[in-house]
Write a protein that holds these residues in place. Structure first.
Motif, short mmCIF file in Angstrom:
data_model
loop_
_atom_site.label_atom_id
_atom_site.label_comp_id
_atom_site.label_asym_id
_atom_site.label_seq_id
_atom_site.Cartn_x
_atom_site.Cartn_y
_atom_site.Cartn_z
N ASP A 18 4.53 10.88 2.95
CA ASP A 18 3.26 11.90 3.33
C ASP A 18 2.59 11.20 4.57
O ASP A 18 2.31 10.21 4.42
CB ASP A 18 2.55 12.06 2.13
CG ASP A 18 1.50 13.18 2.26
OD1 ASP A 18 0.85 13.14 3.07
OD2 ASP A 18 1.57 14.03 1.15
N SER A 19 2.33 12.19 5.45
CA SER A 19 1.41 11.76 6.65
C SER A 19 0.17 11.17 6.31
O SER A 19 -0.35 10.15 7.23
CB SER A 19 1.48 12.87 7.61
OG SER A 19 0.49 14.05 7.06
N LYS A 20 -0.32 11.45 5.21
CA LYS A 20 -1.86 10.87 4.94
C LYS A 20 -1.85 9.72 4.34
O LYS A 20 -2.59 8.80 4.52
CB LYS A 20 -2.50 11.55 3.74
CG LYS A 20 -1.83 12.01 2.52
CD LYS A 20 -2.61 12.99 1.60
CE LYS A 20 -2.14 12.90 0.26
NZ LYS A 20 -2.57 13.96 -0.83
N TYR A 21 -0.43 9.04 3.95
CA TYR A 21 -0.23 7.63 3.37
C TYR A 21 -0.20 6.92 4.62
O TYR A 21 -0.68 5.77 4.77
CB TYR A 21 1.19 7.52 2.71
CG TYR A 21 1.06 8.31 1.29
CD1 TYR A 21 -0.04 8.84 0.70
CD2 TYR A 21 2.17 8.71 0.72
CE1 TYR A 21 -0.16 9.47 -0.31
CE2 TYR A 21 2.21 9.44 -0.64
CZ TYR A 21 0.94 9.96 -1.03
OH TYR A 21 1.31 10.58 -2.45
N TRP A 22 0.35 7.38 5.74
CA TRP A 22 0.66 6.65 6.87
C TRP A 22 -0.90 6.49 7.61
O TRP A 22 -1.09 5.48 8.13
CB TRP A 22 1.72 7.43 7.94
CG TRP A 22 3.07 7.18 7.45
CD1 TRP A 22 3.96 8.19 7.24
CD2 TRP A 22 3.87 6.05 7.79
NE1 TRP A 22 5.13 7.81 7.08
CE2 TRP A 22 5.10 6.42 7.19
CE3 TRP A 22 3.39 4.69 7.94
CZ2 TRP A 22 6.30 5.42 7.28
CZ3 TRP A 22 4.49 3.74 7.70
CH2 TRP A 22 5.91 4.21 7.41
N SER A 66 -4.87 3.33 9.55
CA SER A 66 -6.25 3.23 9.69
C SER A 66 -6.82 1.67 9.26
O SER A 66 -7.58 1.22 10.01
CB SER A 66 -7.04 4.35 8.82
OG SER A 66 -8.35 4.17 9.04
N GLY A 67 -6.17 1.52 8.30
CA GLY A 67 -6.57 0.19 7.85
C GLY A 67 -6.38 -1.06 8.74
O GLY A 67 -7.07 -1.84 8.98
N MET A 68 -5.01 -0.92 9.44
CA MET A 68 -4.50 -1.82 10.26
C MET A 68 -5.15 -1.77 11.73
O MET A 68 -5.50 -2.76 12.16
CB MET A 68 -2.95 -1.80 10.51
CG MET A 68 -1.97 -2.01 9.43
SD MET A 68 -0.28 -1.63 9.75
CE MET A 68 -0.04 -2.94 10.95
N ALA A 110 0.91 -1.13 -0.19
CA ALA A 110 0.10 -0.05 0.15
C ALA A 110 0.84 1.24 -0.11
O ALA A 110 0.59 2.18 -0.76
CB ALA A 110 -0.89 -0.10 1.23
N LEU A 111 1.85 1.23 0.95
CA LEU A 111 2.77 2.43 0.84
C LEU A 111 3.58 2.58 -0.65
O LEU A 111 3.80 3.89 -1.00
CB LEU A 111 3.88 2.28 1.88
CG LEU A 111 3.11 2.36 3.47
CD1 LEU A 111 4.35 1.98 4.65
CD2 LEU A 111 3.07 4.04 3.60
N ALA A 112 3.91 1.37 -0.85
CA ALA A 112 4.59 1.66 -2.43
C ALA A 112 3.78 2.36 -3.37
O ALA A 112 4.12 2.96 -4.19
CB ALA A 112 5.07 0.35 -2.82
N GLY A 113 2.47 1.72 -3.47
CA GLY A 113 1.39 2.05 -4.37
C GLY A 113 1.36 3.76 -4.28
O GLY A 113 1.04 4.22 -5.14
#
Length: 971
Positions: free
Chosen positions: A855-859, A864-866, A688-691
């Motif tokens: 980017d913090s929104k990626y984290w 959030s998913g986890m 997900a982070l890669a994408g």
């Protein structure tokens, strides 16, 4: 007249020169007389004493440093005990001359006397030789693999360089390396099979039985290892009783070379739970001595002597040079028979440094018990009285007959010692029964070899097992020469496909000269095929009788056929002391038949009186790693099953070591650092982070899961197929663990250039695996396997499959990075090293590798998913965490290794969610579903966030199996 005489005498006496002359003459006479006595009368005796009264310097071992946990609790320390030592000095030469015997004879006599004293008083002697004699009289090794090979090289003096050897010398070396336990025993006893000039080795007299000779041999072998230091004492026994001390001292005149001394022995607390972290110690072998003494002189304080204790595994091994106390020395005056007259100088031995770990031993022990409970619960949930295991890897059952055999196959019950001197009547009765079953099986096998025409595929499972065993036996013995077999041959293929009989295959192999008949009892190479087949059957019969493990194969098959019952097997647990018949109320119920053997196994596993580690069924192992999210320090590193370090240090318990080495649950294997597995869906947060970072998806992107991803061939299925997840964004896809969503991300990563390239996608996945710390070893200060980032199919690799393969420690390093939003550490189990005065020698600070500035929104999206994995309605495990008073985030994962065995279960997590303190990584190989790993993690968080009273209650309730979690197979 008298007056004149008196005057003359007075005049003479008044002459000083004359007086001095008389005095010197008198002194000269005295000196001559003394020299005559010294040189002529006592000359030989004094000459011998002068020649042999020389100084010898002997090393004395230093004191090993202690090991502590992060709270200062002692984990490994030294205890001073009385020991018996043996010194192979020149005194035995004198005895041999006096008694007209040999040095070996005198040494063996003394050693045997001491062993008898120790045994009479209930003391054990140290046995460092990896050979034992079973109750049935068979010799067998207690070592396996490289350790056994090294032992043979040391015993026979085999070097690694074969250049310059003749063909005969090379052949002898190979025979020595292939030597059986009995052949090694005979070599050490009398030199049989030795190289030219080796002599009779220990020359142990035939008057000693094999059992007695092996005991003597064990002491002689220890001395043999230090043979280049004649005055080095070797330890025969430690922690001896006062009775043994008194008797040995009382009989000291008849026990030359034997002494009572004190020595530090290593003691471990929380030994099983900490075993893979701390490790254990033992006497240094030749390779270790060579390594530690490289570039040192024998006079150096840090020089290792042959009787030195060194770390064999874990921290004990890794920090050997810190923990080891520098040696001291004693300068001894030794007489002509090697006897120590006095000590002229003593240099005090040093004390090693103390090691403090980052591990919390209370947490470690609780997690170890929880892991055992959870694995036991999974096994119980799959145990069935049926003979059918099923074929669905998501729901493989465990037939109870497998559990009965596991007690034998895993060495909990020792078949070979059921006919020894200490065997009970019941053991001897069962030994006779198994012997009859073995004879029957051999008869069946001879019939299969000589006359049966039934195709392998049409045979019973029992006969198929025997045929497989015979095929392997003939191959191992080089009678069936594998290199000669044409694997494209149609007859060979028919055999492999089960279309012809063992008899038909072996006859064909004889005619094709795939069978080497040189070891068979045939009179001529012109014998016909039937004669050769008879000789082959006779050869197999003899080999089966001698084989160490054929009786276990017979037991497995006879348990399956019911000829050996579960009740008979389970009763042996009491007879061999695994369970206590006097204290256990189940004994009489089992014996009378009022308690079925199925219920017996179920109850014992439930109470953990029999453990998953003992049974070695799927699952039987697991690991948990807990880290500090802010520092990368490891708070717990648990590998199950463990072992009792106390039984491996200070002289190995050979039968215990053999059981550990042969167990299918691999207790000597560090699961955390060496068990590599596909990460499964725990890899999806990385993808997900890669994408997101590569721009192939955004936090708002939705992908519609139809269940079947057909952009690649063959099409890839989502775990929910034939159902579908429908439209999901990245957080929702992590919550539901939607394979389809991440297949598409993997595809788009390979499609950035406009044309799909799996390699392009794999390169980007590797880039982010590298950034997040998953491409490297974790940093833990112990030996660790290397990771493997997938190089197969970017689509399948995006769900953690492909050739992705990581240890739990590496997955833990990755989830630590996820928990703290991008701080990559090298994990560490170390805090500091201090000297005996408390001064810091080395400090292990935080080992930060890099900070990722995503980017913090990626984290936010990923975390959030986890979090939704733990709380969301679409998560397969959220019900497990219902009602908890803490907030955590996690991700499930399953990985398939073998379609005939259950899937691996994984769960990564961290908590508290808003401000993480710890990460928890749980991996249960063959644990069926990720819900089992998630349930294990939940129990750990319950304990970690509890107050002291609640922790005490949880610890009190951790002595029974935990129920397996319910949950869907996919994630």
């Amino acid at each position: 007249m008298l007056r004149r005489i008196y005057q003359r005498v007075e005049k003479i006496l008044s002459n000083r020169i004359l007086a001095l002359t008389v005095l010197f003459a008198g002194l000269f006479c005295i000196l001559v007389t003394r020299v005559f006595v010294l040189q002529i009368v006592q000359g030989e005796s004094y000459q011998q004493d002068f020649t042999y009264q020389v100084e010898r310097t002997v090393k004395t071992s230093g004191t090993r440093g202690n090991i502590y946990d992060c709270n200062g609790k002692l984990l490994a320390y030294n205890k001073l005990v009385y020991t018996v030592t043996f010194q192979s000095d020149d005194e035995f030469k004198d005895l041999a001359r006096q008694n007209d015997t040999s040095e070996d004879y005198e040494k063996n006599k003394v050693i045997y006397k001491v062993i008898k004293i120790l045994e009479k008083n209930g003391d054990d002697f140290i046995n460092e030789i990896p050979i034992e004699i079973t109750g049935s009289g068979k010799f067998r090794f207690t070592e396996t693999g490289s350790a056994l090979k090294k032992f043979k090289r040391d015993v026979f003096g085999i070097g690694t360089n074969t250049s310059g050897l003749t063909a005969d010398e090379k052949k002898l070396r190979q025979q020595q390396l292939n030597a059986t336990a009995e052949q090694v025993f005979e070599y050490l006893r009398s030199g049989t099979m030795g190289s030219p000039g080796v002599g009779k080795m220990f020359d142990i007299d035939d008057k000693y039985s094999d059992e007695e000779a092996l005991k003597i041999m064990s002491v002689r072998y220890s001395a043999f290892q230090s043979r280049y230091s004649q005055y080095m004492q070797v330890t025969i026994a430690t922690e001896i009783s006062n009775k043994s001390i008194a008797e040995i001292e009382e009989r000291s005149s008849e026990l030359p070379g034997i002494d009572i001394s004190t020595k530090s022995v290593r003691v471990y607390n929380s030994s099983e739970a900490m075993s893979h972290v701390i490790g254990y110690t033992g006497t240094a072998n030749t390779d270790e001595l060579e390594t530690y003494n490289k570039g040192k002189e024998e006079s150096d304080a840090d020089y290792y002597s042959s009787d030195e204790t060194v770390g064999k595994a874990g921290i004990e091994k890794e920090l050997e040079t810190y923990l080891h106390g520098n040696s001291g020395s004693q300068t001894l005056i030794v007489d002509n028979v090697g006897k120590v007259i006095k000590t002229s100088k003593t240099v005090k031995a040093g004390t090693g440094n103390n090691v403090t770990l980052s591990i919390d031993s209370d947490l470690q022990e609780y997690v170890y018990n929880q892991l055992e409970r959870k694995i036991a619960g999974i096994v119980l949930s799959k145990l069935t009285p049926s003979d059918s295991a099923g074929k669905d890897s998501d729901n493989v059952r465990i037939p109870i007959k497998k559990a009965y055999y596991a007690l034998i196959g895993n060495g909990v019950i020792d078949l070979e010692n059921m006919n020894g001197d200490d065997a009970t009547d019941y053991e001897k009765k069962m030994y006779k029964k198994i012997q009859k079953l073995e004879d029957s099986a051999i008869s069946q096998i001879k019939t299969m070899i000589q006359s049966s025409n039934k195709a392998y595929g049409d045979e019973t499972e029992e006969n198929q097992a025997y045929a497989d065993y015979v095929y392997s036996l003939l191959s191992d013995h080089k009678v069936l020469v594998s290199s000669s077999i044409d694997t494209d041959n149609s007859t060979y293929k028919n055999w492999k496909n089960g279309k012809i009989s063992l008899n038909a295959f072996l006859k064909y192999a004889v005619n094709q000269e795939w069978i080497d008949i040189s070891d068979l009892d045939v009179s001529s190479k012109y014998n016909d095929t039937d004669e050769i087949m008879k000789a082959l059957a006779d050869y197999v019969e003899d080999a089966l009788v001698d084989a160490d493990d054929f009786n276990m194969t017979v037991c497995e098959q006879k348990i399956n056929t019911g000829e050996l019952t579960g009740q008979e097997v389970c009763l042996l647990l009491y007879e061999q002391g695994v369970l206590d018949k006097k204290k256990d109320s189940d004994y009489n119920s089992l014996k009378s038949g009022s308690l079925s053997s199925y219920s017996f196994i179920y109850n014992k596993l439930k109470k953990l009186e029999i453990t998953p580690g003992q049974l070695g069924l799927d699952p039987c192992s697991g690991s948990v790693v807990i880290t500090d999210s802010k520092t990368g320090k490891v708070k717990a590193m648990v590998s199950y099953p463990g072992y009792d370090s106390n039984r491996l240090s200070n002289g190995t318990d050979s039968s215990y070591y053999r059981q550990l080495a042969n167990s299918t649950s691999t207790p000597l294997y560090n699961q955390v650092l060496n068990h590599k597995t596909a990460p499964g869906s725990t890899f999806k947060p990385l993808v997900a982070l890669a994408g997101l970072n590569e721009g192939v998806i955004t936090t708002q992107t939705t992908i519609n899961c139809t269940g079947l991803y057909d952009k690649i061939t063959p099409a890839a299925k989502c775990w929910i197929y034939p159902s579908r997840h429908g439209s999901k964004n990245v957080s929702g896809a992590i919550e539901a663990s939607c394979n389809y969503f991440f297949y598409e991300v993997g595809y788009q990563l390979g499609n950035k250039s406009g044309t799909y390239s799996s390699k392009e996608g794999l390169d980007l996945l590797e880039k982010y695996a590298t950034q997040l710390g998953l491409n490297k070893k974790s940093g833990i200060e112990l030996d660790e396997a290397s990771p493997q980032v997938s190089d197969e199919s970017s689509v399948r690799s995006a769900i953690g499959q492909g050739s992705n393969s990581y240890t739990p420690s590496q997955i833990s390093n990755y989830v630590t990075t996820l928990s703290n939003r991008g701080t990559v550490f090298n994990l560490s189990i170390m805090d500091k090293i201090t000297d005996e005065n408390g001064k810091t020698v080395k400090n292990y600070g935080v080992k930060k590798v890099r900070q990722l500035n995503y980017d913090s929104k990626y984290w936010d999206a990923v975390q959030s998913g986890m979090r939704r994995v733990v709380t969301g309605a679409n998560s397969s495990v959220s019900s497990i965490f219902s009602g908890v008073n803490y907030q955590i985030a996690g991700k499930t994962g399953t990985a398939q290794e073998d379609r005939t065995r259950p899937n691996h279960a994984l769960f990564i997590s961290y908590g508290p969610y808003e401000n993480p303190e710890i990460s928890v990584t749980a991996v249960i190989p063959f644990g069926y579903t990720s819900s089992n790993a998630a349930s294990l993690a939940k129990g750990i968080y319950d304990y970690y966030f509890a107050d002291d009273d609640k922790k005490a209650q949880l610890e009190k309730n951790s002595n029974t199996a935990d129920e397996a979690a319910s949950g869907v197979a996919g994630d």
